[in-house]
Design an enzyme around this catalytic site. Structure first.
Site, PDB file in Angstrom:
ATOM      1  N   PRO A   1       4.863   4.511   0.713  1.00  0.00           N
ATOM      2  CA  PRO A   1       4.003   3.270   0.731  1.00  0.00           C
ATOM      3  C   PRO A   1       3.219   3.328  -0.308  1.00  0.00           C
ATOM      4  CG  PRO A   1       4.266   3.656   3.337  1.00  0.00           C
ATOM      5  CD  PRO A   1       4.611   5.298   2.894  1.00  0.00           C
ATOM      6  N   ASP A   2       3.243   2.054  -0.461  1.00  0.00           N
ATOM      7  CA  ASP A   2       2.766   1.782  -1.834  1.00  0.00           C
ATOM      8  C   ASP A   2       2.161   2.274  -3.448  1.00  0.00           C
ATOM      9  OD1 ASP A   2       1.638  -0.339   0.167  1.00  0.00           O
ATOM     10  OD2 ASP A   2      -0.038   0.454   0.091  1.00  0.00           O
ATOM     11  N   SER A   3       2.652   3.251  -2.795  1.00  0.00           N
ATOM     12  CA  SER A   3       3.116   4.164  -4.308  1.00  0.00           C
ATOM     13  C   SER A   3       3.332   3.725  -5.660  1.00  0.00           C
ATOM     14  CB  SER A   3       3.602   5.501  -4.326  1.00  0.00           C
ATOM     15  OG  SER A   3       4.430   5.678  -3.786  1.00  0.00           O
TER      16      SER A   3
ATOM     17  N   ASN B   1       2.083   0.558  -7.255  1.00  0.00           N
ATOM     18  CA  ASN B   1       0.893   0.422  -7.703  1.00  0.00           C
ATOM     19  C   ASN B   1       0.834   0.995  -9.100  1.00  0.00           C
ATOM     20  OD1 ASN B   1      -1.480   0.119  -5.808  1.00  0.00           O
ATOM     21  ND2 ASN B   1      -1.435   2.022  -4.527  1.00  0.00           N
TER      22      ASN B   1
ATOM     23  N   ASP C   1       9.464   2.664  -0.612  1.00  0.00           N
ATOM     24  CA  ASP C   1       8.674   1.546  -0.546  1.00  0.00           C
ATOM     25  C   ASP C   1       8.653   0.422  -1.001  1.00  0.00           C
ATOM     26  OD1 ASP C   1       6.515   0.324   1.734  1.00  0.00           O
ATOM     27  OD2 ASP C   1       5.761   0.265  -0.608  1.00  0.00           O
TER      28      ASP C   1
END
Ligand code: BGC
Length: 706
Positions: free
Chosen positions: A182-184, A187, A226
């Protein structure tokens, strides 16, 4: 207050093991015998989803705690106690099991036990331990640093260990859906201005690719990468970059696009599935586009239905297969309760119209931490109807409702978790347009049980949860409602090895050490290994291959070809046999073999075109490498020296290493072959001080290029 659910939780999870596993063990064994699950397009179709008894225990404890003051709420909680939720591998210790709950093997065994007859079951697992995790926030910072050593630990102590467990033939009869990091990658699209994200960038790319390679190799595992949520990546300016990153990471894996089964959005966020009173994001009010309202900031994607449809179209246009499936985490995006609008606003003022119509009651779409007012969303279901353009495989509950997003005040911990002011209700956040965060007070560290939040989520659930004792519309038929996991607080499953039903206590022997390991004819990048099959132990199920002390592969046959090696380099390998009870033999005698030397390109037989796109102190560098010789290359490395002051932060289509001013860019696994006359484009982001002068000389595999 926080002590109560914690104590009950530990005891409860203990009993859940016994309750769920001891009796159905025979069922689990039978299921394995029936046969392995083949890889299907949508793993959720026709399947149930795994219910985590540890989460159920928290819900039951919470219901007991509110029963006296709010029996209706208690009843609603019990109605949803058997809802499937994901299991988070949020640190290396979570694989074995730790204070937060039992380990992965426990959940796999429990999933086997929950499988009913021939109905498939999906276990949702979250892969979440990248080096430099959560680079743009603090609340979920992790244990591994964004360094080469951190990446090595991620590979060997985390991904390899998980893949090894999932690969066990005993679990071939269940479907495992992995939410990947998640979020990697999101970002890397929007937050590269943050130094921590610059530092993490190459490790996120390499780590995700490694995870995909390992997970995709297991036929009954499904990978869902994600893809943030509509309030993050929904703008065209962000989505185009995100899709480009997804493409680059996919292409850096062994199987390319095929290594990704789909994407999951809204993980642990509370962005609504749909905005029922703002259905057309291109509509206008009083001559003003509603997407230009302060709340939407010109974003076309108002909700996850919009975002998944847009994302799917862009992914397929960029080369992902049409079979790519979408998941939406609907665990906390319900937005019911008293504050939910019941009709579209009649205001003619744009911002008032949007604010009165939207069901998303957050003060800002960037408010991600324990948002006050949120409710449970749609219950997990396969192939939900009504969202054709979104190509949904399922609604899933990835974030287990009731688990905190981050602490409201600083709380020391040994998980690397930081204190993020976005979780502090007293903080006025610039990122939220200088407004208070809207986070709930009294929150514990991320991942820990947060009673207040859970109570609010149930009270504000949408669809509303029945309180008349009927079970929620999407019950799990495999869960025995008579089992109350909270009744026996004395047994702790994580400490008693005898409760593990898959290990035969009588079987303490190890398989015979493999013999006769030899290396065959090598190429510049591969070495084939063969050895003698173990015949003395009928229970041998396969072999683990080691390079030095690091396990690099598992195979069921007595042979394996190691690929992706460097030309003209010596490597040492050994092999261990393993059996169905997970016993592993000692290592075989080692064999050392060298890859062949790479063909040297004759002088002048390569050409490099180098260009940069500069801004302030940053630039993007691009190099087109052409093999002008008459010989194909099977591996290549471009080397050059920066004049001064340039530093690469992130590269693509090659593996970049910079030492001082010297740079080496080696091929990725997927673009190592460079036919005679063929070209490859590589690139990187970098910073510079002073004039950004181009390198004067480039060499390919040691030969100077023109
Ligand atoms: C936390 C993890 C936790 C997960 C699920 C994340 O925010 O960092 O530790 O496992 O949420 O609750």
């Amino acid at each position: 207050m926080s002590q109560v659910p914690k104590r009950l939780r530990t005891g409860a999870s203990a009993v859940a093991v016994g309750a769920l596993l001891s009796a159905p063990m025979i069922l689990g064994t039978t299921t394995t015998a029936v046969g392995a699950e083949s890889h299907v397009d949508n793993p959720y179709a026709g399947a149930t989803q795994y219910v985590n008894a540890d989460w159920t225990a928290n819900v039951v404890a919470e219901a007991a705690a509110v029963e006296a003051t709010d029996p209706t709420l208690a009843q609603q909680m019990l109605s949803i106690k058997s809802t499937p939720t994901a299991v988070w591998m949020d640190r290396i210790g979570a694989i074995e099991g730790n204070v937060d709950g039992p380990g992965l093997k426990h959940h796999l065994d429990a999933a086997v036990a929950q499988k009913s007859g021939s109905t498939p079951i999906v276990l949702n697992v979250v892969i979440y331990d990248l080096p430099g995790r959560d680079c743009y926030a603090l609340a979920s910072n992790g244990e591994l640093p964004a360094t080469d050593a951190g990446l090595e630990r991620y590979k060997t102590e985390y991904i390899d260990e998980i893949a090894d467990l999932l690969d066990n033939p005993e679990y071939a009869g269940i479907r495992i859906a992995a939410t990947v990091e998640p979020d990697s990658l999101p970002n890397l699209t929007t937050n590269l201005s943050e130094p921590a994200c610059q530092q993490s960038a190459p490790y996120y790319r390499a780590g995700v690719a490694y995870a995909l390679d390992k997970l995709h190799a297991i036929p009954n595992v499904y990978t869902y990468v994600d893809a943030a949520h509509s309030g993050w990546l929904g703008w065209d300016t962000n989505s185009v970059g995100a899709v480009q990153t997804f493409v680059e990471v996919a292409q850096s894996t062994i199987a390319g696009f095929a290594s990704i089964d789909g994407f999951v959005t809204n993980t642990a966020n509370s962005t609504p599935l749909s905005e029922p009173f703002l259905t057309d994001s291109s509509a206008s009010i009083n001559g003003m586009p509603i997407r230009s309202a302060k709340y939407y900031e010109w974003n076309f994607s108002f909700d996850e239905a919009d975002w998944t449809a847009d994302l799917y179209n862009q992914l397929v246009a960029a080369g992902f297969p049409a079979t790519t499936g979408m998941l939406i985490d609907t665990s906390r995006n319900g937005w019911g309760g008293d504050a939910r609008p019941t009709a579209v606003s009649t205001s003619t003022d744009l911002n008032t119209y949007v604010n009165e119509s939207r069901i998303d009651r957050r003060i800002h779409r960037g408010a991600w931490c324990n948002p006050a007012g949120a409710g449970l969303g749609e219950r997990p279901v396969a192939s939900p109807s009504g969202y054709t353009a979104s190509h949904l495989d399922a609604f899933v509950w990835i974030k287990p409702p009731g688990e905190s997003d981050g602490s409201s005040t600083e709380i020391p911990n040994d998980e690397g978790k930081g204190f993020d002011r976005m979780c502090d209700p007293t903080y006025v956040a610039a990122k939220l347009g200088n407004q208070l965060t809207g986070a709930l007070p009294g929150a514990p560290v991320s991942g820990k049980w947060f009673s207040t939040q859970f109570q609010q989520l149930v009270a504000n659930a949408y669809p509303v949860i029945p309180a008349d004792g009927t079970v929620d519309p999407t019950p799990d038929p495999t869960t025995d409602p008579t089992t109350d996991p909270t009744t026996d607080p004395t047994t702790d499953p994580t400490t008693d090895p005898t409760t593990d039903p898959t290990t035969d206590p009588a079987d303490t022997s190890s398989p015979t050490v493999p013999a006769g390991l030899t290396a065959g004819t090598t190429t510049t990048s591969s070495i084939p290994l063969t050895w003698t099959a173990s015949t003395d132990n009928v229970a041998v199920t396969g072999y683990d291959v080691y390079q030095g002390t690091v396990k690099i592969a598992s195979t069921t046959t007595p042979s394996y070809t190691v690929t992706g090696l460097t030309a003209d380099t010596a490597y040492t390998f050994s092999v261990r046999a393993k059996d169905a009870a997970a016993n592993v033999s000692a290592a075989s005698a080692a064999v050392t073999a060298s890859t062949k030397a790479a063909t040297t390109t004759p002088a002048g037989a390569c050409k490099v075109t180098y260009s940069t796109n500069d801004w302030n102190t940053g630039f993007t560098g691009s190099a087109k490498i052409t093999n002008t010789s008459s010989t194909a290359l099977s591996a290549w490395t471009l080397a050059f020296t920066f004049p001064a002051g340039q530093q690469i932060s992130q590269g693509w289509s090659a593996i970049f290493t910079q030492t001082g001013t010297t740079v080496s860019a080696a091929n990725q696994a997927w673009n190592g072959t460079l036919a005679a006359g063929a070209s490859v484009d590589i690139g990187f982001n970098a910073t510079h001080t002073g004039t950004n002068t181009a390198p004067s000389t480039f060499t390919l595999n040691g030969t100077t290029c023109s």
